[in-house]
Design a protein around this motif. Structure first.
Motif, PDB file in Angstrom:
ATOM      1  N   GLU A 128       9.910   6.687  10.401  1.00  0.00           N
ATOM      2  CA  GLU A 128       9.677   7.869  11.228  1.00  0.00           C
ATOM      3  C   GLU A 128       8.316   8.489  10.945  1.00  0.00           C
ATOM      4  O   GLU A 128       7.606   8.902  11.872  1.00  0.00           O
ATOM      5  CB  GLU A 128      10.783   8.897  10.998  1.00  0.00           C
ATOM      6  N   ALA A 129       7.923   8.538   9.673  1.00  0.00           N
ATOM      7  CA  ALA A 129       6.611   9.088   9.310  1.00  0.00           C
ATOM      8  C   ALA A 129       5.488   8.242   9.907  1.00  0.00           C
ATOM      9  O   ALA A 129       4.478   8.779  10.385  1.00  0.00           O
ATOM     10  CB  ALA A 129       6.477   9.172   7.797  1.00  0.00           C
ATOM     11  N   ILE A 130       5.655   6.944   9.909  1.00  0.00           N
ATOM     12  CA  ILE A 130       4.653   6.031  10.466  1.00  0.00           C
ATOM     13  C   ILE A 130       4.495   6.285  11.963  1.00  0.00           C
ATOM     14  O   ILE A 130       3.379   6.406  12.475  1.00  0.00           O
ATOM     15  CB  ILE A 130       5.043   4.569  10.175  1.00  0.00           C
ATOM     16  N   VAL A 131       5.615   6.402  12.656  1.00  0.00           N
ATOM     17  CA  VAL A 131       5.575   6.668  14.098  1.00  0.00           C
ATOM     18  C   VAL A 131       4.943   8.031  14.369  1.00  0.00           C
ATOM     19  O   VAL A 131       4.106   8.179  15.271  1.00  0.00           O
ATOM     20  CB  VAL A 131       6.994   6.581  14.710  1.00  0.00           C
ATOM     21  N   MET A 177      -8.888   4.179  -1.868  1.00  0.00           N
ATOM     22  CA  MET A 177      -8.079   5.382  -1.816  1.00  0.00           C
ATOM     23  C   MET A 177      -7.681   5.750  -3.244  1.00  0.00           C
ATOM     24  O   MET A 177      -7.510   4.869  -4.074  1.00  0.00           O
ATOM     25  CB  MET A 177      -6.828   5.158  -0.967  1.00  0.00           C
ATOM     26  N   GLU A 178      -7.536   7.039  -3.486  1.00  0.00           N
ATOM     27  CA  GLU A 178      -7.130   7.485  -4.810  1.00  0.00           C
ATOM     28  C   GLU A 178      -5.629   7.725  -4.821  1.00  0.00           C
ATOM     29  O   GLU A 178      -5.100   8.377  -3.932  1.00  0.00           O
ATOM     30  CB  GLU A 178      -7.865   8.770  -5.186  1.00  0.00           C
ATOM     31  N   ILE A 189       0.813  -1.227   0.000  1.00  0.00           N
ATOM     32  CA  ILE A 189       0.000   0.000   0.000  1.00  0.00           C
ATOM     33  C   ILE A 189       0.843   1.272   0.000  1.00  0.00           C
ATOM     34  O   ILE A 189       0.516   2.245  -0.667  1.00  0.00           O
ATOM     35  CB  ILE A 189      -0.940   0.002   1.240  1.00  0.00           C
ATOM     36  N   LEU A 190       1.917   1.287   0.765  1.00  0.00           N
ATOM     37  CA  LEU A 190       2.703   2.517   0.929  1.00  0.00           C
ATOM     38  C   LEU A 190       3.806   2.610  -0.127  1.00  0.00           C
ATOM     39  O   LEU A 190       4.990   2.656   0.189  1.00  0.00           O
ATOM     40  CB  LEU A 190       3.293   2.578   2.349  1.00  0.00           C
ATOM     41  N   ARG A 191       3.410   2.659  -1.371  1.00  0.00           N
ATOM     42  CA  ARG A 191       4.353   2.761  -2.484  1.00  0.00           C
ATOM     43  C   ARG A 191       4.411   4.195  -2.971  1.00  0.00           C
ATOM     44  O   ARG A 191       3.403   4.903  -2.961  1.00  0.00           O
ATOM     45  CB  ARG A 191       3.904   1.869  -3.638  1.00  0.00           C
ATOM     46  N   LYS A 192       5.575   4.600  -3.434  1.00  0.00           N
ATOM     47  CA  LYS A 192       5.736   5.975  -3.931  1.00  0.00           C
ATOM     48  C   LYS A 192       4.758   6.295  -5.046  1.00  0.00           C
ATOM     49  O   LYS A 192       4.218   7.393  -5.101  1.00  0.00           O
ATOM     50  CB  LYS A 192       7.169   6.209  -4.407  1.00  0.00           C
ATOM     51  N   GLU A 193       4.527   5.329  -5.939  1.00  0.00           N
ATOM     52  CA  GLU A 193       3.645   5.621  -7.078  1.00  0.00           C
ATOM     53  C   GLU A 193       2.200   5.877  -6.668  1.00  0.00           C
ATOM     54  O   GLU A 193       1.447   6.511  -7.397  1.00  0.00           O
ATOM     55  CB  GLU A 193       3.708   4.519  -8.145  1.00  0.00           C
ATOM     56  N   GLN A 201      -1.259   8.868   1.918  1.00  0.00           N
ATOM     57  CA  GLN A 201      -0.876   9.414   3.208  1.00  0.00           C
ATOM     58  C   GLN A 201      -1.609   8.637   4.301  1.00  0.00           C
ATOM     59  O   GLN A 201      -2.819   8.397   4.191  1.00  0.00           O
ATOM     60  CB  GLN A 201      -1.255  10.898   3.286  1.00  0.00           C
ATOM     61  N   LEU A 202      -0.904   8.282   5.357  1.00  0.00           N
ATOM     62  CA  LEU A 202      -1.535   7.571   6.473  1.00  0.00           C
ATOM     63  C   LEU A 202      -2.643   8.408   7.095  1.00  0.00           C
ATOM     64  O   LEU A 202      -3.641   7.873   7.570  1.00  0.00           O
ATOM     65  CB  LEU A 202      -0.490   7.190   7.518  1.00  0.00           C
ATOM     66  N   GLU A 203      -2.485   9.698   7.076  1.00  0.00           N
ATOM     67  CA  GLU A 203      -3.506  10.606   7.608  1.00  0.00           C
ATOM     68  C   GLU A 203      -4.838  10.424   6.856  1.00  0.00           C
ATOM     69  O   GLU A 203      -5.908  10.454   7.455  1.00  0.00           O
ATOM     70  CB  GLU A 203      -3.019  12.042   7.478  1.00  0.00           C
TER      71      GLU A 203
END
Length: 178
Positions: A87-90, A169-170, A48-52, A56-58
């Motif tokens: 770090e972003a996840i935390v 999600m888009e 899910i958390l791929r650059k392409e 955003q987790l938010e």
């Protein structure tokens, strides 16, 4: 103003109509709002958390907040995850889980723990992978709701059809306007 980056699909229009009627009744009577259900969320990071996708987790949290209160939020990553991502996840309030090798087994273990946690009423699973259909089946078998969060391309139709709720999600198509 930020645009919505997700759509929630629910099974059965009758449930939606009932919810709207309850909201109208609350507004008229000014009744205390009903207790929101507790949600346990597991995110299949490499899927899910791929650059392409640019997700955003938010945005995932905002989408799930429409369904219930997130009580547990974990992101399963492999050993190649960059430190900035961890770090972003935390910073978003998620618990990162780093595994050596394939993440699917750990996602399944974490999901099973939530399924059998009596404090969690809804399981949220962010993935596109049909390999997790048995998790959906087990969640329903024990009487809990399942929310599948995914993104195209490659979002399993079978997974979507098996879920109680689907959040699509888009993928980021450029800069998001404020």
């Amino acid at each position: 103003m930020r645009r919505g980056l997700f759509k929630i699909f629910r099974r059965g229009a009758e449930e939606e109509e009932e919810a709207e009627k309850r909201e109208e009744t609350k507004e008229k009577k000014k009744v205390k709002p009903e207790k929101r259900k507790s949600v346990g969320l597991i995110i299949d990071g490499p899927n899910i958390l791929r650059k392409e996708f640019g997700l955003q987790l938010e945005d995932v949290k905002t989408a799930l907040d429409k369904i219930g209160n997130i009580r547990v939020a974990k992101v399963v990553l492999n050993q190649y995850a960059p430190q900035g991502l961890i770090e972003a996840i935390v910073n978003q309030g998620f618990e990162p889980i780093i595994v050596a090798g394939d993440t699917d087994v750990r996602v399944a273990i974490e999901a099973m723990e939530l399924i059998y946690n009596s404090d969690i009423e809804i399981i949220g699973l962010a993935t596109r992978d049909a390999d997790f259909l048995p998790i959906v089946s087990e969640t329903k078998r024990v009487g809990k709701e399942i929310v599948i969060i995914g993104v195209e391309p490659g979002f399993s139709v079978a997974l979507q059809n098996a879920a109680d709720h689907v959040i699509k999600m888009e993928a980021k198509k450029g800069k998001v306007e404020d």
